[in-house]
Design an enzyme around this catalytic site. Sequence first.
Site, PDB file in Angstrom:
ATOM      1  N   HIS A  67     -42.416  22.704 -23.069  1.00 12.27           N
ATOM      2  CA  HIS A  67     -41.836  21.412 -23.466  1.00 12.27           C
ATOM      3  C   HIS A  67     -42.936  20.404 -23.780  1.00 12.27           C
ATOM      4  CE1 HIS A  67     -40.336  17.352 -22.191  1.00 12.27           C
ATOM      5  NE2 HIS A  67     -39.384  17.672 -23.028  1.00 12.27           N
ATOM      6  N   GLU A  70     -44.337  21.146 -27.148  1.00 11.11           N
ATOM      7  CA  GLU A  70     -43.418  20.673 -28.195  1.00 11.11           C
ATOM      8  C   GLU A  70     -43.679  19.194 -28.511  1.00 11.11           C
ATOM      9  OE1 GLU A  70     -39.618  18.304 -28.158  1.00 11.11           O
ATOM     10  OE2 GLU A  70     -39.242  20.124 -26.972  1.00 11.11           O
ATOM     11  N   HIS A  71     -43.834  18.375 -27.467  1.00 16.67           N
ATOM     12  CA  HIS A  71     -44.105  16.947 -27.668  1.00 16.67           C
ATOM     13  C   HIS A  71     -45.417  16.730 -28.412  1.00 16.67           C
ATOM     14  CE1 HIS A  71     -41.332  14.392 -25.031  1.00 16.67           C
ATOM     15  NE2 HIS A  71     -40.787  15.589 -25.062  1.00 16.67           N
ATOM     16  N   GLU A 142     -39.653  10.916 -18.371  1.00 16.43           N
ATOM     17  CA  GLU A 142     -38.515  11.748 -18.780  1.00 16.43           C
ATOM     18  C   GLU A 142     -38.044  12.617 -17.611  1.00 16.43           C
ATOM     19  OE1 GLU A 142     -37.574  15.323 -21.995  1.00 16.43           O
ATOM     20  OE2 GLU A 142     -39.217  13.925 -22.397  1.00 16.43           O
TER      21      GLU A 142
END
Length: 430
Positions: A67, A70-71, A142
């Site tokens: 993840h 991905e960012h 997040e």
Amino acid sequence: MHKKEYPQINEVLYTEVLENGLTVYLLPKAEYNKTYGLFTTNYGSIDNEFVPIGEKDFVKVPDGIAHFLEHKMFEKEDGDVFQQFGRQGASANAFTSFTKTSYLFSTTDQVEKNLETLINFVQEPYFTKETVDKEKGIIGQEIQMYLDDSNWRLFFGTLGNLYPKHPLHIDIAGTVESIGEITAKDLYTCYNTFYHPSNMTLFVVGKMDPEAMMTFIRDNQAAKTFTKAEPIKRHFPKETAADIIKESSLEMTISRSKVIVGLKGLDEVPTDGKELLKYKTTANLLFQLLFGNTSQNYLNLYNEGLLDDSFGYEFNLDRSFHFADFGGDSDQPEVLAERIEEILLTANESLEVTEENLSLLKKKMIGKYFQSLNSLEYIANQFSQSLYGETTLFDTPEVIESVQLSDVKNLAQTLINQDGLSRFFMYPKK
């Protein structure tokens, strides 16, 4: 380029595996103005122990790194890729699941330009210590947001019971502590191993000339150099039914109690693509028969005040795992859990599992499927998630129609097992 026609849904899918191993799928939709492009790697949050490309030994990377990667893919030395898409009249997004990471755009203009941007930015990584450290604070916020989400915690609490050793129980974003360990070197290790074209698919749907589009993609890839493809070696801890945590609970600041009954699949799933899609479809039909909001079981539980419209269920099947979960808010969570388990364990004798009910649900499922095909966004988002070898999203109607009552009953007997059941409760904080 291979052309496959689906006369039942009036679609034509073009497929080609390029020399570098990238599999490309094109779905022309002449009547639409919008075009979607989706670039997906077969790499997700559970892939945290593997042999890096060019090496021999397994390494374990920090949780949440897929993840995080991905960012970071959107940030380049010359600026933010989101802004570039915006200047070209497109919107972009990305998402990471347990087993895949996808990057996508949608546009009504400059399709080839935006597709080129999509392919190029995903195939040109740029990570530095400074940019990685800056991202840790953003993703940390997040993670905290999800920790405050009771339904998210309920879901991962259930996975913690069912898969206490498997990385499936770890939040896709990781923890604040785990992402704090991520380095730029770690990101390059994961990128070089999992973002090779041979481990990726490119799907484009919308208005296009498929021959011209495929030529454009071929030329883009032919101009780049990639290392030789190697089989990816992943490692997952071995688990047995004895590892399942049968019951656990958590207190949070909520007004009503919640419960989920989890069911871990302990049976062997098919390896053939079409049979695998049939397995998943049959399971969805079985649980809809037992717990759908038109079933007598649901109505009885509702009339007894054990559940409300927050009740839901789902079945997940992917690389190295398959499970189902059932539950929602309840004033009597323990009683609801008992009733759910009772319904599951007596599925083969259930008055709900009949030819008539199955026929109605199959028609309903096919109708919902055809309705969904009106949305290019649905097609784009679901296509890569529904790839089972050569079997695709567009084989769904044929598979639904092939499911017989005997298939449902056989699956109930093999999938539903007392040893695979677990309960997770969430109570209001005292």
